[in-house]
Design a protein around this motif. Structure first.
Motif, mmCIF file in Angstrom:
data_model
loop_
_atom_site.group_PDB
_atom_site.id
_atom_site.type_symbol
_atom_site.label_atom_id
_atom_site.label_comp_id
_atom_site.label_asym_id
_atom_site.label_seq_id
_atom_site.Cartn_x
_atom_site.Cartn_y
_atom_site.Cartn_z
ATOM 1 N N LEU A 17 1.104 5.511 3.258
ATOM 2 C CA LEU A 17 0.225 5.172 2.138
ATOM 3 C C LEU A 17 -0.068 6.375 1.247
ATOM 4 O O LEU A 17 -0.487 6.220 0.099
ATOM 5 C CB LEU A 17 -1.103 4.606 2.658
ATOM 6 C CG LEU A 17 -1.066 3.254 3.386
ATOM 7 C CD1 LEU A 17 -2.441 2.934 3.955
ATOM 8 C CD2 LEU A 17 -0.610 2.147 2.440
ATOM 9 N N ASP A 58 -3.892 3.440 -6.340
ATOM 10 C CA ASP A 58 -2.575 3.047 -5.833
ATOM 11 C C ASP A 58 -2.660 2.619 -4.371
ATOM 12 O O ASP A 58 -2.061 1.611 -3.969
ATOM 13 C CB ASP A 58 -1.603 4.217 -5.993
ATOM 14 C CG ASP A 58 -0.209 3.866 -5.512
ATOM 15 O OD1 ASP A 58 0.383 2.909 -6.048
ATOM 16 O OD2 ASP A 58 0.275 4.534 -4.563
ATOM 17 N N SER A 104 -4.459 -0.752 -4.073
ATOM 18 C CA SER A 104 -3.600 -1.877 -4.468
ATOM 19 C C SER A 104 -2.636 -2.259 -3.349
ATOM 20 O O SER A 104 -2.314 -3.435 -3.160
ATOM 21 C CB SER A 104 -2.825 -1.520 -5.738
ATOM 22 O OG SER A 104 -1.897 -0.467 -5.484
ATOM 23 N N LYS A 105 -2.171 -1.272 -2.582
ATOM 24 C CA LYS A 105 -1.285 -1.564 -1.452
ATOM 25 C C LYS A 105 -2.020 -2.311 -0.342
ATOM 26 O O LYS A 105 -1.425 -3.081 0.405
ATOM 27 C CB LYS A 105 -0.706 -0.269 -0.891
ATOM 28 C CG LYS A 105 0.256 0.450 -1.839
ATOM 29 C CD LYS A 105 0.714 1.775 -1.231
ATOM 30 C CE LYS A 105 1.628 2.529 -2.186
ATOM 31 N NZ LYS A 105 2.037 3.856 -1.638
#
Length: 752
Positions: free
Chosen positions: A410, A472, A475-476
């Motif tokens: 991640l 980011d 959002s994952k």
């Protein structure tokens, strides 16, 4: 009071101090009457009237000074404190004390016969004793030998080099050149080696068993140990020892090695009963041998005075107690031989030698496993290994199922260098086994925690986390729940968000979730061998959840287990639970506030045998747990803190029965104060008392600590432990420790 203490010290310096307050009062009254102490200048300063100085007042002040305490009905003396007290007195008091002692000469001399003293006192005027007075050196063999009444045994108390040499030359068992049998015990172990007792069978028909009580304090440990080394190493002499663990530690610490032909009678008793902790009196009773008459009384004395064996002179009763510890074991051997025969005795000795080696290597700890045929009860590994190894369930090396790579993936690529092997995306050993958290905050350096150490993820001090990088990662994840937590599908990791006042995520705490297969092995006797509810206590990061995960898998192999999984902490994110919970079912909890309702719903709708909750932290959950237990469902759960802290937490102490305050009457309050202070309450008492309110929801408590994930402290009886804490006492625990790479579980008893 000072002069009276000096008189008492002179009168009883050889031993036989009064053992009850009544007897002490009478002795003090005799001293006051015969020495006219109330007429001295010192006494008149303290008490103008004769009536002011009473035996009760003197005893009260002796207790205040810490010279003695009341333990039950016994009066226990701290001899080293008395010697320090006397040695620190000013000359004026010493002068008056010496004069008073001279008046008490006949009384003083009449007390000398109760202690073991190998010389007879003369008729010279007694003087104030010096601190550290030691037992006189014996001058004849007769003075150090006597018969213990009604036992068929005689003691040879060995205090000098010459006497030791003489005993060695006259007994082939003692010097190791003969063949046969002896019994051995030690006192003062494991911290010291004050006495070694060796019991030998009669050398002639009709003679007595001889017990050599060898005083290492008087002769010297090194000389004594070197003298008996041939006996300990002999292949032709069987050495009986009961529960050899601490004796082996003390003997090996003295430089001894190469022991042979040791037979631990406790292992034989375990083979008969299935109980690995059979005490000596229980062993003797089991085989129809006479019980140790001084055992219980002496254990009480040793509990309150840890220096019993290091002080000299020793009371005669102490020496006899030590001697019987060895001598009575000889009565057991004939019955053992009748049961086992030569071959069986040899097998028990093989197990005993393995136990001795383990005890020496691991500082007196036991090696345990779990006996499958005996409902997974604790068993001595050495015994199971020689009799039925197929029934042993041992600790298996832990298998890490970390999946930390999914969490590392991640991160921005340039923040992974500290966590992966160079030139690859494979996690480092430290990331796999030591990584706890990854912390990302906007505008600050990214870091992680390896145990208690912070490690920055970039060496560049100007490399700061940006808002875009946080967005980011979010959002994952697909967003956060109402508890600001998120996870990865079928993974155990937990990601928690920190938000600003507008609700935007500006920081992330990425907690590594681990599953160690075999992690709950140290609890298998409770998990599979009982139906008791278990509460696991510890600080955040101490490993509570990893224990719970493996416990779920173990229980689910036999029972209908349902996990109430708040924030998917136990079984991971997503609709399909992580494989770590085995065949257990999982009920997800939408928020912390709903956990108590889901617990009750689980019982009502799904009728599990066992319910598992990762963390109980609010009053409603405490009440829900009580409801679940009352409906006959077993509970496995965790909570923060340790047992003492839990009892101070008003919201959670209901898990172990709760606490209430009761008001006592004056008489009951005084008795309670006297009991708690061992007779030293000095008239001060409280009319309120804290006590347990009801039955604990959890029967067994497991305490784990951060940084000590392989050492657990287990309380078998929560009710007894809570009562002890509320009574101001220590509580007993089992300390279980493992080597995560080996099939070893070490066991010991402790008090917290």
């Amino acid at each position: 009071m000072y002069v009276t203490v000096c008189c008492l010290e002179s009168k009883f310096q050889a031993g036989n101090w009064p053992q009850t307050k009544t007897k002490l009062k009478q002795k003090i009254k005799n001293i006051l009457d015969k020495s006219k102490l109330h007429e001295t200048k010192m006494a008149k300063k303290q008490h103008p009237s004769k009536e002011g100085m009473t035996a009760g007042w003197i005893i009260h002040n002796m207790m205040l000074s810490g010279l003695c305490v009341v333990e039950g009905k016994l009066l226990l003396w701290y001899h080293y404190k008395i010697q320090e007290f006397v040695g620190s007195l000013p000359k004026e008091i010493v002068k008056e004390a010496t004069a008073a002692i001279a008046k008490l000469q006949p009384v003083v001399l009449s007390q000398q016969n109760e202690v073991f003293d190998s010389t007879k006192s003369g008729t010279s005027t007694p003087s104030l004793p010096k601190s550290g007075t030691s037992i006189p050196t014996p001058t004849t063999e007769q003075s150090s030998t006597w018969v213990i009444e009604n036992t068929g045994m005689q003691i040879k108390y060995v205090q000098t080099k010459a006497n030791l040499k003489k005993c060695l030359s006259s007994n082939e068992i003692l010097n190791g050149t003969g063949e046969g049998l002896c019994a051995i015990d030690c006192e003062g172990v494991p911290d010291s080696l004050d006495l070694i007792q060796i019991a030998t069978l009669p050398q002639q028909a009709g003679s007595l068993i001889t017990i050599y009580v060898i005083d290492c304090t008087m002769i010297g440990i090194e000389l004594v140990c070197n003298s008996i080394l041939p006996l300990l190493q002999s292949n032709h002499i069987i050495k009986l020892i009961h529960d050899l663990h601490m004796d082996m530690v003390a003997l090996s610490s003295a430089g001894l090695e190469g022991f042979n032909c040791i037979l631990d009678t406790q292992l034989a008793a375990e083979d008969f009963t299935g109980n690995p902790f059979v005490g000596m009196n229980a062993l003797l009773k089991m085989f129809g041998a006479p019980e140790h008459p001084l055992k219980n009384k002496m254990q009480q004395i040793m509990k309150s005075n840890t220096n019993v064996w290091s002080k000299r002179p020793l009371l005669k009763s102490y020496i006899e107690y030590a001697a019987l510890d060895a001598g009575l074991l000889l009565d057991v051997m004939s019955k053992l031989h009748a049961h086992y025969g030569d071959e069986g005795i040899s097998i028990i000795m093989t197990a005993s030698m393995a136990r001795a080696e383990f005890a020496i290597k691991y500082n007196g700890k036991r090696s345990i496993c779990f006996d499958i045929e005996n409902e997974y009860a604790i068993a001595s590994s050495e015994l199971i290994e020689v009799f039925h190894p197929e029934s042993a369930m041992k600790n298996e090396p832990l298998k890490s199922k970390c999946e930390v790579k999914d969490l590392i993936d991640l991160l921005p690529a340039d923040l992974t260098h500290e966590l992966v092997q160079e030139g690859t995306d494979i996690p480092t050993y430290m990331a796999e086994y030591a990584l706890i958290d990854i912390n990302l905050d906007v505008g600050r350096r990214a870091c992680c925690w390896m145990g208690d150490d912070r490690v920055f993820l970039s060496q560049d001090e100007n490399r700061l986390v940006t808002m875009e990088e946080i967005d980011d990662i979010v959002s994952k994840l697909g967003g956060f729940g109402s508890d600001n937590r998120a996870g990865l599908e079928q993974k155990l990791h937990r990601i928690s968000g920190m938000c600003n006042r507008n609700g935007e995520v500006i920081g992330l705490s990425m907690r590594v979730g681990r599953w160690f297969e075999g992690n709950a092995a140290m609890l298998v006797d409770f998990l599979l061998g009982s139906d008791k509810s278990i509460l696991i206590l510890g600080e955040p990061g101490s490993g509570k959840t990893t224990i719970v995960r493996d416990a779920v898998s173990v229980l689910a192999s036999r029972h209908n287990v349902c996990v109430v999984d708040t924030s998917n902490e136990i079984a991971g994110d997503g609709n399909i639970p992580h494989p770590c919970i085995g065949d257990a079912r999982r009920m997800m909890v939408p928020s912390l506030d709903a956990q108590s309702n889901v617990m009750v719903e689980c019982v009502q709708n799904h009728t599990p045998h066992v319910m598992v909750i990762d963390e109980i932290g609010r009053p409603r959950e405490v009440e829900a747990a009580r409801t679940v237990k009352q409906r006959g469902v077993r509970i496995i759960a965790s909570a923060h803190g340790d047992l003492r802290k839990l009892l101070k937490n008003k919201e959670l102490r209901g898990l172990v029965g709760g606490v209430e305050t009761v008001t006592l009457g004056d008489k009951a309050a005084k008795e309670e104060a006297e009991r708690r202070s061992n007779g030293g309450a000095n008239g001060q008492f409280s009319k309120t008392k804290a006590q347990r309110m009801g039955e604990p929801t959890f029967d067994i408590i497991v305490e784990v600590r951060r940084g000590e994930k392989h050492e657990w402290r287990i309380t078998r009886d929560a009710k007894t432990a809570v009562d002890a804490i509320l009574d101001g006492q220590k509580y007993k625990v089992e300390s279980r420790t493992r080597d995560p790479q080996l099939s070893i579980i070490m066991f010991d008893f402790a008090e917290l």
